[in-house]
Enzyme design. Sequence first.
Site, PDB file in Angstrom:
ATOM      1  N   SER A  80      35.423  67.956  31.181  1.00 10.19           N
ATOM      2  CA  SER A  80      36.388  67.828  30.243  1.00 10.19           C
ATOM      3  C   SER A  80      37.512  68.587  30.466  1.00 10.19           C
ATOM      4  O   SER A  80      37.659  69.696  31.049  1.00 10.19           O
ATOM      5  CB  SER A  80      35.592  68.318  28.922  1.00 10.19           C
ATOM      6  OG  SER A  80      36.749  68.120  27.870  1.00 10.19           O
TER       7      SER A  80
ATOM      8  N   GLY B 221      32.808  54.554  18.637  1.00  8.61           N
ATOM      9  CA  GLY B 221      33.341  55.923  17.896  1.00  8.61           C
ATOM     10  C   GLY B 221      34.929  55.805  17.979  1.00  8.61           C
ATOM     11  O   GLY B 221      35.545  56.081  16.594  1.00  8.61           O
TER      12      GLY B 221
ATOM     13  N   ALA C 233      33.949  48.456  19.426  1.00  9.18           N
ATOM     14  CA  ALA C 233      33.535  48.799  18.123  1.00  9.18           C
ATOM     15  C   ALA C 233      32.957  50.135  18.115  1.00  9.18           C
ATOM     16  O   ALA C 233      31.963  50.401  17.324  1.00  9.18           O
ATOM     17  CB  ALA C 233      32.630  47.792  17.437  1.00  9.18           C
TER      18      ALA C 233
ATOM     19  N   SER D 232      39.532  69.469  27.929  1.00  3.21           N
ATOM     20  CA  SER D 232      39.692  70.037  26.766  1.00  3.21           C
ATOM     21  C   SER D 232      40.000  71.502  26.895  1.00  3.21           C
ATOM     22  O   SER D 232      40.849  72.268  26.682  1.00  3.21           O
ATOM     23  CB  SER D 232      38.650  70.067  25.888  1.00  3.21           C
ATOM     24  OG  SER D 232      38.747  68.388  25.138  1.00  3.21           O
TER      25      SER D 232
ATOM     26  N   LYS E  92      29.602  62.809  17.729  1.00  2.00           N
ATOM     27  CA  LYS E  92      30.585  62.518  16.645  1.00  2.00           C
ATOM     28  C   LYS E  92      30.143  62.040  15.303  1.00  2.00           C
ATOM     29  O   LYS E  92      30.433  62.733  14.068  1.00  2.00           O
ATOM     30  CB  LYS E  92      31.682  61.552  17.156  1.00  2.00           C
ATOM     31  CG  LYS E  92      32.582  62.170  18.022  1.00  2.00           C
ATOM     32  CD  LYS E  92      33.835  61.346  18.218  1.00  2.00           C
ATOM     33  CE  LYS E  92      34.514  61.895  19.593  1.00  2.00           C
ATOM     34  NZ  LYS E  92      35.782  61.256  19.746  1.00  2.00           N
TER      35      LYS E  92
ATOM     36  N   ASN F 189      34.965  64.793  15.053  1.00  5.74           N
ATOM     37  CA  ASN F 189      35.238  65.309  16.425  1.00  5.74           C
ATOM     38  C   ASN F 189      35.506  66.781  16.366  1.00  5.74           C
ATOM     39  O   ASN F 189      35.810  67.317  17.442  1.00  5.74           O
ATOM     40  CB  ASN F 189      36.348  64.449  17.124  1.00  5.74           C
ATOM     41  CG  ASN F 189      37.687  64.991  16.748  1.00  5.74           C
ATOM     42  OD1 ASN F 189      37.869  65.097  15.500  1.00  5.74           O
ATOM     43  ND2 ASN F 189      38.566  65.027  17.750  1.00  5.74           N
TER      44      ASN F 189
END
Length: 271
Positions: free
Chosen positions: A13, A126, A124, A15, A64, A85
């Site tokens: 990630s 999250g 369709a 992040s 989530k 999230n």
Amino acid sequence: MRAAVLGKPVGHSRSPAIHNAGYAAAGLTGWAYTAIECGEEDLAGLVGSLGPEWAGLSLTMPLKEVALGVAALVDPFAAAIGAANTLVRRPYGWHAYNTDAPGMVRALLEAGVSRTPRLALLGAGGTARAAIAAAASLAADVTVYTRRPEAAEELRPVAEALDVELTAAPWAAAAEAAAAPVVISTVPKGAADHLALADWSARPVVFDAIYDPWPTPLAAAARTAGCPIVSGLDLLLWQAVDQFELFTGAKAPVGEMRAALSGPGEGRVTD
């Protein structure tokens, strides 16, 4: 103080790089942000084990929806979307938020979209739920193209809760999305590659939530046709900006956080 991104897989990630760059730029020397591998069945136990030094958690796939169940309080916006999230430590426990949807809106604002009558949505999952919430902020009706008809119906309660008019369309007709003013693709890598052959001459704003590899065939074809392009990196940045401010209470240093996105990617948006 500590924060982390949780998910499975989560090892690559971006992040941590974004948030830690923000802490450094904001002078938050006592803050650290890490990545922790965590599946759905482990989330409640992990969150319950965290000490008072933990200020916030970012949540990616597949956490989530289950995140709503571990929160003491759920923000009404996240409840309407049906996904969170972000978990923020409060005196009363963990508070769940969704920063994906406002992140989408801010990314689209950078591309010049403040309102639009119609939005075409591919997928369709999250991220699609967040896209419907973004559509509500943009006053847009949504046509959603899905590979499974029942998947579109699963989005309908979200659209109704947010007062968004939702029309379901078959995946075989997805090339028609190119005629909409705004197109948001939330499908996995490779699923929308055939839309590189669609007619992009209407030049919609195209938001492809994938960012590695980049550009996708869809984004490359749309860019060649003159379409403004928004990538998953833009979403990753703006949802992290809101998380940073929720976690720390400090103003996010957007420039430094944006610069931290230049490293090797994880191959998918945080969903």
